[in-house]
Design a protein around this motif. Structure first.
Motif, short mmCIF file in Angstrom:
data_model
loop_
_atom_site.label_atom_id
_atom_site.label_comp_id
_atom_site.label_asym_id
_atom_site.label_seq_id
_atom_site.Cartn_x
_atom_site.Cartn_y
_atom_site.Cartn_z
N ILE A 294 44.53 30.70 41.80
CA ILE A 294 43.61 30.85 42.93
C ILE A 294 44.02 32.07 43.76
O ILE A 294 45.20 32.43 43.82
N TYR A 295 43.03 32.71 44.37
CA TYR A 295 43.33 33.65 45.43
C TYR A 295 43.70 32.82 46.65
O TYR A 295 42.89 32.02 47.13
N SER A 296 44.90 33.01 47.15
CA SER A 296 45.39 32.18 48.25
C SER A 296 45.30 32.87 49.60
O SER A 296 45.34 32.21 50.64
N LYS A 297 45.17 34.21 49.60
CA LYS A 297 45.17 34.95 50.86
C LYS A 297 44.57 36.32 50.66
O LYS A 297 44.74 36.92 49.60
N ILE A 298 43.85 36.81 51.66
CA ILE A 298 43.35 38.18 51.64
C ILE A 298 43.67 38.86 52.96
O ILE A 298 43.80 38.20 53.99
N ASP A 299 43.80 40.18 52.92
CA ASP A 299 43.95 40.97 54.13
C ASP A 299 42.55 41.42 54.53
O ASP A 299 42.02 42.42 54.04
N LYS A 300 41.92 40.67 55.42
CA LYS A 300 40.51 40.90 55.76
C LYS A 300 40.28 42.29 56.35
O LYS A 300 39.25 42.92 56.07
N ASP A 301 41.19 42.74 57.16
CA ASP A 301 41.00 44.04 57.81
C ASP A 301 41.03 45.17 56.78
O ASP A 301 40.22 46.10 56.83
N ALA A 302 41.97 45.10 55.84
CA ALA A 302 42.07 46.13 54.81
C ALA A 302 40.85 46.12 53.91
O ALA A 302 40.32 47.18 53.54
N LEU A 303 40.37 44.93 53.57
CA LEU A 303 39.20 44.84 52.70
C LEU A 303 37.96 45.35 53.41
O LEU A 303 37.10 46.01 52.80
N MET A 304 37.84 45.05 54.68
CA MET A 304 36.66 45.48 55.43
C MET A 304 36.62 47.00 55.56
O MET A 304 35.59 47.64 55.32
N GLU A 305 37.74 47.59 55.95
CA GLU A 305 37.76 49.05 56.11
C GLU A 305 37.55 49.77 54.78
O GLU A 305 36.91 50.82 54.73
N ASP A 306 38.08 49.20 53.71
CA ASP A 306 37.87 49.80 52.40
C ASP A 306 36.39 49.83 52.05
O ASP A 306 35.89 50.82 51.51
N PHE A 307 35.69 48.74 52.36
CA PHE A 307 34.26 48.69 52.04
C PHE A 307 33.52 49.83 52.71
O PHE A 307 32.72 50.54 52.08
N TRP A 308 33.72 50.01 53.99
CA TRP A 308 32.99 51.05 54.71
C TRP A 308 33.36 52.44 54.22
O TRP A 308 32.50 53.33 54.13
N LYS A 309 34.61 52.62 53.89
CA LYS A 309 35.06 53.92 53.37
C LYS A 309 34.38 54.23 52.04
O LYS A 309 33.83 55.33 51.82
N VAL A 310 34.38 53.24 51.13
CA VAL A 310 33.81 53.46 49.80
C VAL A 310 32.29 53.59 49.88
O VAL A 310 31.69 54.39 49.15
N LEU A 311 31.65 52.86 50.76
CA LEU A 311 30.20 52.92 50.89
C LEU A 311 29.73 54.35 51.20
O LEU A 311 28.67 54.77 50.76
N LYS A 312 30.53 55.07 51.98
CA LYS A 312 30.13 56.41 52.41
C LYS A 312 30.47 57.49 51.39
O LYS A 312 30.13 58.67 51.59
#
Length: 313
Positions: A294-312
């Motif tokens: 199972i995925y037991s933990k995520i770094d939400k802030d890192a994942l969120m910022e990565d999304f916006w960076k990649v989207l652009k």
């Protein structure tokens, strides 16, 4: 002359390395199976994966999101339930995303329109173009290569592919969003939307021996919450694919100030393992496999910022 010789030598060495280790030149093949029409977060997850340069997306299939509410309520999310074909709506959105991003060359077959087996159980597969294409790609893989399959909804298409062609089992790894898992008391619950839409498929997969299976329970994805106004601000309506993402929130969930990006959490955790943690845990006691990851933990802030960076990009 020495510089020239050294340059040529480097080229020769690179060629020899790629010849000896062909995997260095290959990207991981990934298939995404999505009930895209169900909620808004599927679209964000699909776009993020399609923009990832380190993998090769070899397929995007549509999944149904049939559920009992469709029979007794007039509305499901923003849809009128009368005449709603959940598979077709997922397929429509998949095709819209691919067309908008200029990626219609990626296979995008339709999946099954209902669960495997029947309401009381069973493992009769639901044959579909999606299941057949998954089988085709997996069987064509050279020895040592695997197809990674990410599922954002009911597991019907993946389970059906394995039932129809069990020989692909050693050639695939499946990453699924669904179920609940309490890490404190180590207890599973299958009382969750994706799993309830095809409990037979989930149980079938958990009963398989030597199956490479990683699940993201809802508790792990829960922290990845997006703010409505920030999302509107960070998406540009002049960029077609970004407008589609913003419009999806406007049309489906305009009343929600925040939304959990369940499906995006799975895709991001898969793509960015440095920002997630995986545990091996006991499978549900009623199933035959002993453990599952199972995925037991995520770094939400890192994942969120990565999304916006990649989207652009």
């Amino acid at each position: 002359m020495k510089i020239k010789t050294g340059f040529i030598g480097s080229i020769i060495l690179a060629v020899l390395l790629f010849a000896a280790f062909p995997s260095l030149a290959q990207k991981q093949k990934v298939w995404l199976d999505s009930d895209t029409g169900n909620e808004m977060d599927d679209l964000y997850a699909i776009v993020r994966l399609l923009k990832e340069p380190s993998v090769e997306v070899v397929g995007l299939s549509s999944a149904h999101f049939n559920n009992p509410d469709l029979l007794v309520f007039e509305k499901w999310n923003a849809y009128e339930t009368k005449g709603l074909n959940t598979l077709e709506d997922s397929q429509r959105l998949n095709e819209l995303i691919l067309k908008t991003m200029g990626l219609t060359h990626i296979p995008h077959p339709k999946g099954a329109d209902r669960q495997i087996g029947r309401a009381w159980g069973g493992t009769e597969p639901r044959d579909s173009p999606a299941a057949r294409e998954i089988i085709k790609i997996a069987e064509a893989l050279p020895d040592g290569e695997k197809l990674d399959i990410l599922t954002l909804g009911a597991l019907t298409n993946i389970a059906s592919a394995i039932i129809l062609a069990p020989e692909i089992l050693p050639k695939i790894r499946v990453y699924a969003l669904g179920a609940r898992y309490n890490q404190q008391n180590r207890a599973w619950s299958k009382n969750e939307f994706n799993i309830r839409n095809d409990l037979n498929a989930f149980d079938y997969l958990l009963d398989l021996a030597d199956f490479d299976f990683t699940v993201m329970p809802l508790e792990t994805a829960l922290p990845l919450k997006y703010d409505r106004e920030e999302t509107y601000e960070r998406t540009d309506d002049n960029v077609p694919i970004e407008k589609i993402l913003a419009d999806r929130w406007r049309e489906q969930n305009p009343q929600d100030k925040t939304r959990v990006m369940w499906d995006l959490a799975l895709v991001q955790a898969y793509l960015l393992p440095q920002h997630s943690e995986i545990l091996s845990v006991n499978s549900p006691p009623e199933n035959k496999s002993f453990t599952v990851r199972i995925y037991s933990k995520i770094d939400k802030d890192a994942l969120m910022e990565d999304f916006w960076k990649v989207l652009k990009q």
